[in-house]
Scaffold this motif. Structure first.
Motif, mmCIF file in Angstrom:
data_model
loop_
_atom_site.group_PDB
_atom_site.id
_atom_site.type_symbol
_atom_site.label_atom_id
_atom_site.label_comp_id
_atom_site.label_asym_id
_atom_site.label_seq_id
_atom_site.Cartn_x
_atom_site.Cartn_y
_atom_site.Cartn_z
ATOM 1 N N ALA A 1 10.875 7.450 -13.138
ATOM 2 C CA ALA A 1 10.428 6.958 -11.835
ATOM 3 C C ALA A 1 11.590 6.333 -11.066
ATOM 4 C CB ALA A 1 9.308 6.133 -11.687
ATOM 5 N N PRO A 2 12.004 6.606 -10.129
ATOM 6 C CA PRO A 2 13.326 5.833 -9.495
ATOM 7 C C PRO A 2 13.029 4.484 -9.452
ATOM 8 C CG PRO A 2 12.079 7.012 -7.644
ATOM 9 C CD PRO A 2 11.486 7.415 -8.852
ATOM 10 N N GLN A 3 13.946 3.798 -9.545
ATOM 11 C CA GLN A 3 14.085 1.978 -9.662
ATOM 12 C C GLN A 3 14.050 1.502 -8.001
ATOM 13 O OE1 GLN A 3 16.730 0.182 -11.927
ATOM 14 N NE2 GLN A 3 15.745 0.884 -13.800
ATOM 15 N N VAL A 4 13.237 0.906 -7.591
ATOM 16 C CA VAL A 4 12.715 0.453 -6.195
ATOM 17 C C VAL A 4 13.556 -1.128 -6.267
ATOM 18 C CG1 VAL A 4 11.360 -0.131 -4.352
ATOM 19 C CG2 VAL A 4 11.046 2.066 -5.890
ATOM 20 N N ALA A 5 14.721 -1.302 -5.331
ATOM 21 C CA ALA A 5 15.206 -2.500 -5.396
ATOM 22 C C ALA A 5 14.198 -3.632 -4.614
ATOM 23 C CB ALA A 5 16.543 -2.346 -4.465
ATOM 24 N N SER A 6 14.085 -4.620 -5.479
ATOM 25 C CA SER A 6 13.302 -5.860 -5.017
ATOM 26 C C SER A 6 13.918 -6.497 -3.763
ATOM 27 C CB SER A 6 13.121 -6.753 -6.255
ATOM 28 O OG SER A 6 14.384 -7.500 -6.677
ATOM 29 N N ALA A 7 13.069 -6.745 -3.008
ATOM 30 C CA ALA A 7 13.418 -7.575 -1.726
ATOM 31 C C ALA A 7 14.317 -8.867 -2.097
ATOM 32 C CB ALA A 7 12.507 -7.935 -0.944
ATOM 33 N N PRO A 8 15.372 -9.361 -1.345
ATOM 34 C CA PRO A 8 16.006 -10.456 -1.696
ATOM 35 C C PRO A 8 15.020 -11.661 -1.343
ATOM 36 C CG PRO A 8 16.918 -9.559 0.332
ATOM 37 C CD PRO A 8 16.014 -8.469 -0.307
ATOM 38 N N PRO A 9 15.184 -12.759 -2.043
ATOM 39 C CA PRO A 9 14.609 -14.098 -1.778
ATOM 40 C C PRO A 9 14.838 -14.601 -0.430
ATOM 41 C CG PRO A 9 16.227 -14.665 -3.205
ATOM 42 C CD PRO A 9 16.371 -13.220 -3.129
ATOM 43 N N PRO A 10 13.821 -15.283 0.548
ATOM 44 C CA PRO A 10 14.216 -15.638 1.802
ATOM 45 C C PRO A 10 15.181 -16.743 1.521
ATOM 46 C CG PRO A 10 12.192 -16.329 0.943
ATOM 47 C CD PRO A 10 12.683 -15.355 -0.045
ATOM 48 N N PRO A 11 16.030 -16.955 2.587
ATOM 49 C CA PRO A 11 17.223 -18.229 2.426
ATOM 50 C C PRO A 11 16.428 -19.569 2.460
ATOM 51 C CG PRO A 11 17.128 -17.351 4.764
ATOM 52 C CD PRO A 11 16.261 -16.278 3.650
#
Length: 274
Positions: free
Chosen positions: A47-57
């Protein structure tokens, strides 16, 4: 007895034919054909790896928030602010006290008094010589002519002339007798008795002692006339002494026509007012 499998029989026949030199027929299956076909195993695709969303600043600190939200200086105010150094300079010029310019007899007297300060003190507080400041010299010599005569001739000439008191005999605090201050004489300053000062320099140092050190106010009613006649930069008497056209023996006669004519000074020791 169980039957022999067919494929074994075919292999045996092929072996006999090969031994007899016969070529196997095309329809004779080979070992590879007799082998069961291998089926390729298909692995399931990863299964393709889905990049996790960056943490909020992180939130801005309070001082950053304050800087972003405060009202900015209007652009037109910058022009006014740029003029502040100029206004500061003008303000300093306005509040800076003006330097006092000393001319005439007072200017000369300030220089000459440097040689008198060793006895009378830089501010006239006294020492080997008498006190001059805080009006003391004015009590001794209410009239400038008497002081000029004493400074010119010196104490020894008064002793030689038999004059016991110099200055005002009714002086507040007591009259000053000759050589009464620690036995120290007042050195003669006039050229006639070997002194080192000119007539103009003697007038200058006497004016300095009376007005700068003694505290006489040249604007007051008591001292204004004397100052204008003797000690101002425009003094005709000073100009005459400076250019040598008059001296202390003849200036009273020379300037008798002045609005406030001087009294006799003289170069020989004399009693007060004579």
């Amino acid at each position: 007895m169980a039957g022999i499998p067919e494929h074994l029989l075919k292999r045996a026949q092929e072996a006999r034919d090969k031994a007899a030199g016969k070529t196997p027929t095309a329809d004779t299956p080979t070992d590879a054909q007799n082998l069961p076909a291998k089926t390729s195993e298909t692995k399931p695709a990863a299964a393709p790896q889905v990049a996790s969303a960056p943490p909020p600043p992180p939130p801005d600190p309070s001082y950053v928030v304050a800087a972003k939200t405060r009202k900015k200086v209007p652009f037109w105010a910058m022009a006014a602010l740029s003029l502040l150094p100029f206004w500061a300079f003008m303000y300093l010029l306005a509040v800076k006290p003006q330097e006092k310019t000393v001319e005439g007899p007072m200017a000369i007297g300030e220089i000459v008094y440097g040689s008198c300060a060793g006895c009378h003190g830089a501010n006239g507080a006294g020492g080997a010589g008498r006190t001059l400041y805080q009006g003391e010299v004015l009590k001794t010599f209410p009239k400038i002519e008497d002081m000029l005569n004493f400074v010119y001739a010196g104490s020894q000439q008064f002793v030689s002339a038999g004059i016991k008191v110099y200055g005002d005999p009714n002086r507040e605090g007591g009259a000053h007798e000759t050589l009464s201050y620690n036995g120290n004489p007042m050195p003669q300053q006039g050229e006639k008795f070997g002194g080192g000062l000119t007539d103009a320099e003697i007038l200058g140092v006497v004016c300095h002692e009376r007005y700068e050190i003694g505290g006489a106010d040249p604007e007051s009613e008591e001292w204004k006339t004397e100052y204008e006649t003797w000690c101002s930069p425009e003094s005709e008497i000073f100009l005459g002494l400076e250019n040598g056209s008059v001296n202390y023996d003849n200036l009273a006669e020379t300037f008798a026509a002045l609005p406030n004519p001087p009294a006799n000074v003289g170069t020989d020791a004399r009693p007060t007012g004579k």
